[in-house]
Design an enzyme around this catalytic site. Structure first.
Site, PDB file in Angstrom:
ATOM      1  N   GLU A 146       0.838  -1.208   0.000  1.00  0.00           N
ATOM      2  CA  GLU A 146       0.000   0.000   0.000  1.00  0.00           C
ATOM      3  C   GLU A 146       0.871   1.255   0.000  1.00  0.00           C
ATOM      4  O   GLU A 146       1.659   1.476   0.923  1.00  0.00           O
ATOM      5  CB  GLU A 146      -0.922  -0.023   1.219  1.00  0.00           C
ATOM      6  N   GLU A 172      -4.739  -6.389   2.804  1.00  0.00           N
ATOM      7  CA  GLU A 172      -3.528  -7.057   3.274  1.00  0.00           C
ATOM      8  C   GLU A 172      -3.548  -8.561   2.989  1.00  0.00           C
ATOM      9  O   GLU A 172      -2.519  -9.145   2.621  1.00  0.00           O
ATOM     10  CB  GLU A 172      -3.347  -6.801   4.764  1.00  0.00           C
ATOM     11  N   GLN A 185       1.580  -1.662   5.970  1.00  0.00           N
ATOM     12  CA  GLN A 185       1.821  -0.249   6.245  1.00  0.00           C
ATOM     13  C   GLN A 185       2.088   0.035   7.721  1.00  0.00           C
ATOM     14  O   GLN A 185       2.954   0.847   8.066  1.00  0.00           O
ATOM     15  CB  GLN A 185       0.634   0.576   5.754  1.00  0.00           C
ATOM     16  N   PHE A 186       1.368  -0.626   8.612  1.00  0.00           N
ATOM     17  CA  PHE A 186       1.591  -0.533  10.054  1.00  0.00           C
ATOM     18  C   PHE A 186       1.425  -1.916  10.660  1.00  0.00           C
ATOM     19  O   PHE A 186       0.813  -2.805  10.057  1.00  0.00           O
ATOM     20  CB  PHE A 186       0.615   0.449  10.716  1.00  0.00           C
ATOM     21  N   TYR A 193      -2.954  -7.691  10.607  1.00  0.00           N
ATOM     22  CA  TYR A 193      -3.828  -8.717  11.174  1.00  0.00           C
ATOM     23  C   TYR A 193      -4.828  -9.315  10.182  1.00  0.00           C
ATOM     24  O   TYR A 193      -5.122 -10.509  10.264  1.00  0.00           O
ATOM     25  CB  TYR A 193      -4.547  -8.180  12.403  1.00  0.00           C
ATOM     26  N   PRO A 194      -5.380  -8.552   9.242  1.00  0.00           N
ATOM     27  CA  PRO A 194      -6.252  -9.190   8.252  1.00  0.00           C
ATOM     28  C   PRO A 194      -5.541 -10.260   7.426  1.00  0.00           C
ATOM     29  O   PRO A 194      -6.201 -11.133   6.854  1.00  0.00           O
ATOM     30  CB  PRO A 194      -6.696  -8.015   7.364  1.00  0.00           C
ATOM     31  N   HIS A 248      -1.613   1.467  15.110  1.00  0.00           N
ATOM     32  CA  HIS A 248      -0.382   2.046  14.580  1.00  0.00           C
ATOM     33  C   HIS A 248       0.811   1.870  15.526  1.00  0.00           C
ATOM     34  O   HIS A 248       1.877   2.424  15.271  1.00  0.00           O
ATOM     35  CB  HIS A 248      -0.563   3.539  14.303  1.00  0.00           C
TER      36      HIS A 248
END
Length: 363
Positions: free
Chosen positions: A63, A94, A116-117, A122-123, A163
């Site tokens: 991303e 993700e 990205q973070f 988690y997904p 984040h």
């Protein structure tokens, strides 16, 4: 956005021109020889550029990693240098990013993807645990999965929920994954090169608060040393680094906890030395060791005898679990204590031997 689909001849032309641009960029970098002030972000960016130049099977996607260069600008300039075929943006999905990387890795490519973070990953957790980690065992080693999942993790930047997670423990306790986390600029470069060249999947946990830390580093020398080891077929997976010697206690730290552990060891060392350089019996010598890899665990350093230390402490985020990975073998002496990264001073002092009486007056 997904990459533009082109014919094979167009793609070959794009790759050739991108490789030429990369070579010119590398030549320009080589002109600035010698150690230079380098941030960890720059070291990671350079490691990916060098890996992409060395092997056209290496791709970078995720991303906002293309035109924007990533939220932390770690992939800045890679799309412009290597073209949209090798560095491109993806949809905000993700699980799809990881799933696509799995398919690419199975078919001989070496994808380097960015979550990205930390909590954004988690997904994709089911993909990572059920497929990425298990592919080697499921196929009895016939299918290799050379892929790197880069994750900016931990706190220190004032991030809100989703984040600032310390998610390294999930991956370190998952069989089939390698888990790396650098703490210095030089380690960031060398470990990312090593991760990209590994035939096993690597979770590359990047301590986001250290992105802007600076060290004097010669990136071209690191590149030459790394590629020389690769040419000789020498394994670059190494041992933990002893950043400070000591005799009374050992602090084990990794990633964002390393600067805190160094500061705690320095503070302990300042307690008690006499004028003139004589060692006061109350002087505390704390040894500080930097773990570079959570899985597989770093090999012991030369002369590293943990049992010779009175006490062992593991510095990490409160609630994170990798400290259990570093306990002395068998769970016996010496005891291994958990130290929260936020309050290391008092807890480090608790590890040290009790203060003895005043220095005997010399007759």
């Amino acid at each position: 956005m997904s990459p533009t689909i082109t014919t094979s001849s167009e793609a070959n032309g794009n790759v050739s021109s991108a490789t030429a641009r990369a070579a010119a960029s590398a030549a320009a970098t080589a002109e600035a020889a010698g150690p230079q002030p380098v941030t960890m972000a720059k070291a990671l960016n350079t490691a990916m550029a060098h890996a992409m130049q060395a092997d056209e099977a290496v791709l970078v996607f995720g991303e906002d990693v293309g035109k924007l260069g990533g939220v932390f600008r770690i992939t800045d300039g890679l799309m412009a240098t290597f073209g949209e075929q090798r560095c491109f943006d993806t949809p905000l999905a993700e699980s799809g990013i990881v799933g696509m990387a799995v398919g690419m890795a199975i078919n001989g490519m070496r994808p380097v993807i960015e979550m990205q973070f930390d909590a954004f990953a988690y997904p994709a957790f089911e993909q990572i645990v059920s497929h990425v980690a298990k592919m080697h065992n499921r196929t009895k080693g016939r299918v290799k999965l050379p892929m790197v999942i880069r994750i900016p993790y931990a706190g220190g930047i004032g991030g809100v929920e989703h984040h600032c997670d310390s998610s390294e423990s999930y991956y370190a306790h998952t069989a089939g994954l390698k888990v790396y986390t650098p703490a210095t600029v030089a380690d960031a470069y060398l470990m990312l090169r090593e991760a990209i060249e590994s035939d096993d999947p690597v979770m590359f946990m990047e301590p986001k608060k250290l992105y802007w830390s600076r060290d004097l580093v010669d990136l071209e020398r690191l590149r030459r040393d790394h590629e020389a080891k690769t040419d000789r077929g020498t394994s670059t997976e190494g041992c933990a680094a002893v950043a400070r010697s000591g005799t009374d206690a050992t602090l084990i730290a990794y990633g964002p906890s390393v600067p805190t552990a160094l500061a705690a060891a320095a503070a302990a060392a300042e307690e008690g030395p006499l004028a003139g350089g004589h060692r006061h019996p109350n002087h505390r010598a704390v040894r500080r060791r930097n773990r570079r890899r959570l899985r597989p665990e770093d090999r012991p350093c030369r002369g590293d005898r943990r049992g010779a230390r009175l006490r062992v402490g593991v510095v990490g985020d409160r609630g994170s679990g990798p400290g259990t990975l570093f306990s002395p073998s068998g769970g016996t002496d010496p005891p291994c204590h958990r130290i929260r990264r936020s309050v290391p001073g008092a807890e480090t002092r608790a590890l040290l031997p009790a203060r003895r009486g005043p220095h005997p007056r010399r007759r």
